[in-house]
Design a protein around this motif. Structure first.
Motif, PDB file in Angstrom:
ATOM      1  N   ASN A 196       0.782  -1.227   0.083  1.00 42.27           N
ATOM      2  CA  ASN A 196       0.035  -0.033  -0.032  1.00 42.27           C
ATOM      3  C   ASN A 196       0.681   1.141   0.051  1.00 42.27           C
ATOM      4  OD1 ASN A 196      -2.364  -1.343  -0.066  1.00 42.27           O
ATOM      5  ND2 ASN A 196      -2.820  -1.448   2.067  1.00 42.27           N
ATOM      6  N   TRP A 197       2.291   1.147   0.082  1.00 39.55           N
ATOM      7  CA  TRP A 197       2.903   2.459  -0.032  1.00 39.55           C
ATOM      8  C   TRP A 197       3.124   3.048  -1.344  1.00 39.55           C
ATOM      9  CZ3 TRP A 197       7.532   2.776   4.234  1.00 39.55           C
ATOM     10  CH2 TRP A 197       7.122   1.973   5.220  1.00 39.55           C
ATOM     11  N   THR A 198       3.438   4.059  -1.632  1.00 42.67           N
ATOM     12  CA  THR A 198       3.847   4.771  -2.741  1.00 42.67           C
ATOM     13  C   THR A 198       5.445   5.022  -2.985  1.00 42.67           C
ATOM     14  OG1 THR A 198       3.395   7.062  -2.130  1.00 42.67           O
ATOM     15  CG2 THR A 198       1.553   5.937  -2.987  1.00 42.67           C
ATOM     16  N   GLU A 199       5.749   5.036  -4.016  1.00 40.56           N
ATOM     17  CA  GLU A 199       7.244   5.597  -4.123  1.00 40.56           C
ATOM     18  C   GLU A 199       7.722   6.883  -2.964  1.00 40.56           C
ATOM     19  OE1 GLU A 199      10.608   7.215  -7.424  1.00 40.56           O
ATOM     20  OE2 GLU A 199       8.701   7.386  -7.860  1.00 40.56           O
ATOM     21  N   MET A 200       6.491   7.799  -3.183  1.00 36.28           N
ATOM     22  CA  MET A 200       6.877   8.916  -2.019  1.00 36.28           C
ATOM     23  C   MET A 200       6.738   8.586  -0.797  1.00 36.28           C
ATOM     24  SD  MET A 200       7.667  12.065  -2.928  1.00 36.28           S
ATOM     25  CE  MET A 200       7.068  12.918  -1.431  1.00 36.28           C
ATOM     26  N   ASP A 201       6.011   7.554  -0.170  1.00 38.36           N
ATOM     27  CA  ASP A 201       5.876   7.123   1.137  1.00 38.36           C
ATOM     28  C   ASP A 201       7.353   6.380   1.247  1.00 38.36           C
ATOM     29  OD1 ASP A 201       3.300   7.759   1.449  1.00 38.36           O
ATOM     30  OD2 ASP A 201       2.533   6.067   0.628  1.00 38.36           O
ATOM     31  N   VAL A 202       7.856   5.718   0.522  1.00 39.49           N
ATOM     32  CA  VAL A 202       9.138   4.854   0.573  1.00 39.49           C
ATOM     33  C   VAL A 202      10.123   5.964   0.866  1.00 39.49           C
ATOM     34  CG1 VAL A 202      10.913   3.540  -0.442  1.00 39.49           C
ATOM     35  CG2 VAL A 202       8.708   2.820  -0.573  1.00 39.49           C
ATOM     36  N   TRP A 203      10.395   7.196   0.000  1.00 38.64           N
ATOM     37  CA  TRP A 203      11.196   8.271   0.313  1.00 38.64           C
ATOM     38  C   TRP A 203      10.975   8.859   1.436  1.00 38.64           C
ATOM     39  CZ3 TRP A 203      15.607   7.330  -1.715  1.00 38.64           C
ATOM     40  CH2 TRP A 203      15.806   7.006  -2.892  1.00 38.64           C
ATOM     41  N   ASN A 204       9.891   9.172   1.994  1.00 41.86           N
ATOM     42  CA  ASN A 204       9.594   9.746   3.115  1.00 41.86           C
ATOM     43  C   ASN A 204      10.083   8.946   4.396  1.00 41.86           C
ATOM     44  OD1 ASN A 204       8.579  12.624   2.460  1.00 41.86           O
ATOM     45  ND2 ASN A 204       6.717  11.655   1.842  1.00 41.86           N
ATOM     46  N   TYR A 205       9.913   7.716   4.117  1.00 41.92           N
ATOM     47  CA  TYR A 205      10.208   6.776   5.265  1.00 41.92           C
ATOM     48  C   TYR A 205      11.672   6.700   5.427  1.00 41.92           C
ATOM     49  CZ  TYR A 205       9.848   2.814   8.576  1.00 41.92           C
ATOM     50  OH  TYR A 205      10.172   2.092   9.454  1.00 41.92           O
ATOM     51  N   ILE A 206      12.412   6.483   4.351  1.00 42.45           N
ATOM     52  CA  ILE A 206      13.486   6.501   4.243  1.00 42.45           C
ATOM     53  C   ILE A 206      14.351   7.662   5.088  1.00 42.45           C
ATOM     54  CG2 ILE A 206      15.822   6.410   2.791  1.00 42.45           C
ATOM     55  CD1 ILE A 206      14.339   4.679   0.809  1.00 42.45           C
ATOM     56  N   ARG A 207      13.765   8.909   4.615  1.00 44.00           N
ATOM     57  CA  ARG A 207      14.370  10.228   5.385  1.00 44.00           C
ATOM     58  C   ARG A 207      13.923  10.140   6.842  1.00 44.00           C
ATOM     59  NH1 ARG A 207      12.164  16.044   2.956  1.00 44.00           N
ATOM     60  NH2 ARG A 207      10.311  14.953   3.607  1.00 44.00           N
ATOM     61  N   HIS A 208      12.894   9.898   6.947  1.00 46.35           N
ATOM     62  CA  HIS A 208      12.353   9.886   8.570  1.00 46.35           C
ATOM     63  C   HIS A 208      13.081   8.994   9.421  1.00 46.35           C
ATOM     64  CE1 HIS A 208       9.859   8.801  12.008  1.00 46.35           C
ATOM     65  NE2 HIS A 208       9.439  10.316  12.004  1.00 46.35           N
ATOM     66  N   GLU A 209      13.688   7.850   8.928  1.00 51.19           N
ATOM     67  CA  GLU A 209      14.305   6.715   9.606  1.00 51.19           C
ATOM     68  C   GLU A 209      15.425   6.968   9.363  1.00 51.19           C
ATOM     69  OE1 GLU A 209      12.561   4.477  11.761  1.00 51.19           O
ATOM     70  OE2 GLU A 209      11.152   5.659  11.552  1.00 51.19           O
TER      71      GLU A 209
END
Length: 301
Positions: free
Chosen positions: A188-201
Motif C-alpha cells: 500500500n506504499w507509494t514511491e513518495m511514502d518509501v522516500w519519506n520513510y527512508i528520510r524519517h528513519e
C-alpha cells in the motif's frame, strides 16, 4: 483523556510490521527477497523493527544475475554483516552453466527473465514457503493486482484470477505440498511514502540513488550506464552526465535520470514533482504492455 494518533507513515509502518509478523507466525521457512534496491531495504528495516532487539529471524535471498551494479553488491555485503543475518545467493550464471537457463543474445539481451528459473530453484532448494518482497501496487499495473499474501502453485506460478480474499487484515497462508507464497508488506506504499520513510528513519541506501557523475549512453529515452556489458549501437556515443537512479535492477537494463538530487531532501522534492513512473526507466518493462504480468505468471518477483 489522552488520545493516541498515528500519522500516515506510522500507519503504513504498523501495517507492514503486522504483515511481517504474520508471515513468521504462519510459515516454517520464510525469507526476504533482497535486491539491494530501496524497497527491499525498507522491508528489511521493517523486519528489523518487527523483531527488535532480537536479530531478524529470516534469511535474505539475493538472485545474482552477474550483471549487478558494483555499488549494489558492496551495499548488500555491508548490510548483511551489520545485521548479522544469513544471506542465500542464487546464481543466474550457475543456472546457465547447468543448462537450466539460456543466455539471451542480441542488442536487447538481458538476464532479467532468466532470474525466474534461479529464483524458483533457490526457493525449492532451501524449502522456502514464504518469500517477502518489496513490490508495491503503485509501481506497475500487474503488481496492482497482487494481494499481501500472493499464492504460488507447485510450479511457482501466479494466477491473477485465482487469489484469496483478504478481509479485515485476515491472511490465509494455507498451502499444499510444493506450493509457496510471495508476501508484499509494503503493497500500500507509494514511491513518495518509501522516500519519506527512508528520510524519517535515516535508512542507509546505495550511493546510486544520489546524483553523481557517470558515463552513460542515451537510449530509448533514458541514460544507460557504461559497463562491460554495454554494446554501443551505430551512432551512439558515451557521455558523462550528472545522474541518479530511481529504481535499481541489472546495470544492463536500469536507466538513470539527469539530476542534481544528492540528498534525501532533494530526492523527495524531485520525486514529488515528477510526472513519470520510476519503472519507466527500466527497459525490461518496455518489451510489451504485459511484460511484467507475463513474467510474474511464470514465477518472477
Amino acid at each position: 483523556m489522552n488520545k493516541y494518533y498515528l500519522d500516515h507513515l506510522q500507519e503504513l509502518e504498523s501495517e507492514a510490521i503486522f504483515v511481517i509478523r504474520e508471515v513468521v507466525a504462519q510459515f516454517d521457512r520464510p525469507a526476504i527477497l533482497f535486491s539491494g534496491g530501496k524497497d527491499s531495504i525498507v522491508v528489511t528495516n521493517l523486519a528489523k523493527k518487527a523483531f527488535w532487539p532480537a536479530r531478524i529471524p529470516l534469511p535474505l535471498i539475493h538472485i545474482d544475475t552477474g550483471h549487478n551494479f558494483p555499488e549494489t553488491m558492496k551495499f548488500r555485503d555491508e548490510l548483511v554483516e551489520e545485521l548479522g543475518v544469513q544471506l542465500i545467493v542464487g546464481s543466474v550464471q550457475e543456472s546457465i552453466n547447468e543448462g537450466r537457463a539460456v543466455e539471451e543474445t542480441g542488442l536487447n539481451a538481458s538476464r532479467n527473465e532468466l532470474q525466474i528459473v534461479t529464483l524458483l530453484d533457490t526457493i525449492e532448494k532451501h524449502k522456502i514457503d514464504a518469500a517477502l518482497g518489496g513490490a508495491r501496487r503503485d509501481e506497475e499495473k500487474a503488481r496492482a493486482k497482487e494481494r499481501f499474501f500472493s499464492h504460488r502453485d507447485d510450479f511457482g506460478q501466479w494466477d491473477p484470477k485465482n487469489q484469496r480474499p483478504e478481509l479485515w487484515n485476515i491472511f490465509n497462508g494455507r498451502k499444499k505440498m510444493g506450493e509457496h507464497f510471495r508476501v508484499f508488506p509494503i503493497s500500500n506504499w507509494t514511491e513518495m511514502d518509501v522516500w519519506n520513510y527512508i528520510r524519517h528513519e535515516n535508512i542507509k541506501i546505495p550511493s546510486l540513488y544520489f546524483a553523481h557523475e557517470r558515463e552513460a549512453v542515451y537510449r530509448d529515452g533514458t541514460w544507460l550506464p557504461q559497463s562491460e556489458f554495454l554494446v554501443l549501437r551505430e551512432g551512439e556515443t558515451i557521455e558523462t552526465k550528472r545522474m541518479r537512479f530511481r529504481t535499481l535492477g541489472d546495470i544492463t537494463i536500469t536507466g538513470g535520470i539527469e539530476s542534481d538530487a544528492d540528498t534525501l531532501d532533494k530526492i523527495v522534492d524531485e520525486v514529488s514533482a515528477s510526472r513519470s513512473t520510476e519503472r519507466g526507466m527500466r527497459s525490461d518493462d518496455k518489451r510489451s504492455d504485459t511484460s511484467m504480468e507475463d513474467r510474474k505468471k511464470q514465477g518472477y518477483f
